[in-house]
Design an enzyme around this catalytic site. Structure first.
Site, short mmCIF file in Angstrom:
data_model
loop_
_atom_site.label_atom_id
_atom_site.label_comp_id
_atom_site.label_asym_id
_atom_site.label_seq_id
_atom_site.Cartn_x
_atom_site.Cartn_y
_atom_site.Cartn_z
N GLU A 134 -5.60 -8.42 0.03
CA GLU A 134 -6.26 -8.18 1.33
C GLU A 134 -7.72 -7.82 1.10
O GLU A 134 -8.05 -7.10 0.16
CB GLU A 134 -5.64 -7.00 2.09
CG GLU A 134 -4.34 -7.28 2.77
CD GLU A 134 -3.84 -6.08 3.58
OE1 GLU A 134 -4.67 -5.35 4.17
OE2 GLU A 134 -2.62 -5.89 3.60
N GLU B 212 0.79 -1.23 0.00
CA GLU B 212 0.00 0.00 0.00
C GLU B 212 0.83 1.30 0.00
O GLU B 212 0.74 2.10 0.95
CB GLU B 212 -0.95 0.01 1.20
CG GLU B 212 -1.94 -1.13 1.17
CD GLU B 212 -3.03 -1.01 2.24
OE1 GLU B 212 -2.83 -0.27 3.23
OE2 GLU B 212 -4.08 -1.64 2.07
C1 NOJ Z 1 -4.34 -2.72 5.03
C2 NOJ Z 1 -3.00 -2.87 5.67
O1 NOJ Z 1 -2.13 -3.47 4.77
C3 NOJ Z 1 -3.04 -3.65 6.96
O2 NOJ Z 1 -1.82 -3.49 7.59
C4 NOJ Z 1 -4.20 -3.18 7.80
O3 NOJ Z 1 -4.21 -3.76 9.06
C5 NOJ Z 1 -5.48 -3.50 7.07
N1 NOJ Z 1 -5.49 -2.76 5.83
C6 NOJ Z 1 -6.75 -3.12 7.82
O4 NOJ Z 1 -6.80 -1.74 7.97
#
Ligand code: NOJ
Length: 472
Positions: A381, A196
């Site tokens: 994710e 990200e």
């Molecule tokens: C994206 C992130 O990569 C992760 O670290 C985070 O915990 C989750 N989203 C949930 O917000």
């Protein structure tokens, strides 16, 4: 799968219906249809990150967690620190047993740079051995490892040199990646360079809620550009260092990025709201996603910064596009804000515990959009903060249905990683949000893990794919 059925399932998630309609994936005939909708090699797994689960770390976040803003607001909302986290550093066998129970055939985890290179020039071979042992143990359990090299944290020595504000970090991270790829290459083929970049840039340099806590969108754009340059150099280093085809598919590496994509919905039909929503979409969603096609970084904040440059090595550096999808924001123009907008969720929308819009349709839209890039796509994710655990089953079902729908319409989607295996440290929010398929009792000396109801949903999907969840 009938569209009406998908819509009903989506609706169940949206209305937080505790009794959603039976999952179509659970019916005998749907099992085989699921298998025929997705590739035989489809990866179904969970995702985690070192700082959020391992425990015992010492990096730029460890410092940040103890601090507060100038106004005295603690950096971590619930005043926790990551501390021992889930103690996953010492509990990988237990975690793998949970993955087997889910029926997962993949696991995305990150290696912690500050553990492996605690000071400049140092290399912790013991820690590297442990990560290699994890990857081998996963593989032995039939679980394909996907390794993330950078997931938000920096070693303290990199941060104090300026971190993502300095070009030198690109070479430091490329050299770290080379070492990791050399060490783990015999067991790992699937690499995710950076998690990200857009979220890190926004949270750290626009909103100021991640270290180093700045609010300067010009720097945020430069950082995002620098991270893409780092991706290109990391990809090159990984390809050089990892020449072993661990899974026997004829390729030693598959390299991508985990790109957070959101739906930005203009709040009204007003031209200004639409303009700003479009700008937000280009800055946040498009800049990273168009890079593999153009080999360029293009970032534009009107009146602030305009970046448009070719990056050596960027073209061809992506073997796949990883998508992290969590939901939708409504966007209203707010020109005095550093992000030029106010992003919000209307009051009548169903939301997670963090107030995020539950919008499974968005995953379908995003997969269609990024599937058109011509690269294979992994959902790296997707998940929900849901303390009670009652909403997660319908959330998971509805989002998986959206993925299947996109796949049936031709999107080359190769895998789905649910965030997350375990409850964990949710950055500036602390431990309050619960994202785990397994609940973690952080007060228990063994960080006891217990299943939430969505474990069954995950297992249904796994069975639908021909995988075999093990009895718990
Ligand atoms: C994206 C992130 O990569 C992760 O670290 C985070 O915990 C989750 N989203 C949930 O917000």
């Amino acid at each position: 799968m009938k569209l009406a059925r998908i819509a009903r399932i989506g609706h169940a998630a949206l209305t937080k219906d505790p009794h959603p309609p039976p999952c179509v994936l659970g019916a005998e005939d749907a099992f085989s249809s699921l298998r025929s909708s997705l590739p035989a090699s489809f990866l179904l797994g969970t995702a985690t990150a070192s700082h959020q689960i391992e425990g015992g770390l010492d990096n730029d976040w460890t410092d940040w967690e103890r601090g507060a803003s100038r106004e005295g607001e603690p950096h971590i909302k619930d005043r926790t620190v990551s501390g021992a986290a889930c103690d996953s550093w010492n509990r990988i066998e237990e975690d793998i047993a949970l993955m087997r129970r889910l029926g997962a055939n993949a696991y995305r985890f990150s290696v912690e740079w500050s553990r492996l290179e605690p000071t400049e020039g140092a290399w912790n071979e013991e820690a590297a051995d442990r990560y290699l042992a994890w990857a081998l143990a996963l593989r032995a359990a039939g679980i394909e490892p996907m390794v993330t090299l950078h997931h938000f944290t920096l070693p303290r020595w990199v941060a104090t040199q300026g971190g993502w504000m300095k070009d030198r970090t690109i070479e430091l991270l490329a050299s770290f990646s080379r070492k990791v790829a050399k060490k783990l290459g015999s067991a790992v083929d699937l690499w995710c360079t950076i998690n990200e970049p857009n979220v890190l840039a926004t949270m750290s340099y626009v909103k100021g809620v991640f270290p180093p806590g700045l609010t300067d969108s010009r720097i945020a754009a430069q950082v995002q550009a620098r991270m893409l340059k780092a991706h290109a150099r990391m990809a090159e280093a990984i390809r050089e260092a990892d020449t072993t085809d661990a899974d026997g598919d004829g390729r030693a590496t598959q390299i991508g990025i985990a790109h957070h994509v959101r739906i930005f919905q203009p709040a009204t039909r007003s031209p200004l709201d639409r303009l700003i929503a479009g700008f937000t979409d280009r800055f946040f969603n498009e800049a990273i996603a168009s890079a593999p096609l153009t080999g360029r970084i293009e970032l534009d904040i009107p009146g602030v910064i305009h970046i448009d440059e070719a990056v050596p090595g960027l073209l061809g550096s992506f073997d796949y596009m990883g998508i992290n999808y969590y939901g939708r924001d409504h966007v209203r123009a707010e020109l005095r804000d550093p992000s030029l907008s106010k992003q919000y969720v209307p009051a009548d929308r169903p939301v997670s515990d963090l107030g995020w819009d539950i919008y499974p349709e968005g995953l379908y839209q995003v997969l269609k959009r990024y599937g058109a890039l011509g690269l294979p796509v992994y959902v790296t994710e997707n998940g929900i903060a849901d303390k009670g655990g009652e909403v997660r089953p319908s959330f998971l079902r509805a989002h998986f249905e959206a993925l299947v729908r996109a796949a049936r319409e031709g999107v080359d989607v190769r895998g789905y990683f649910h965030w997350s295996l375990l409850d964990n440290f949710e950055w500036a929010e602390g431990y309050e949000p619960r994202f785990g398929l397994f609940r973690v009792d952080f007060d228990h000396p063994d960080k006891r893990r217990t299943p939430t109801p969505a474990v069954e949903t995950f297992q249904e999907i796994a069975r639908g794919l021909g995988l075999r969840p093990e009895p718990g």
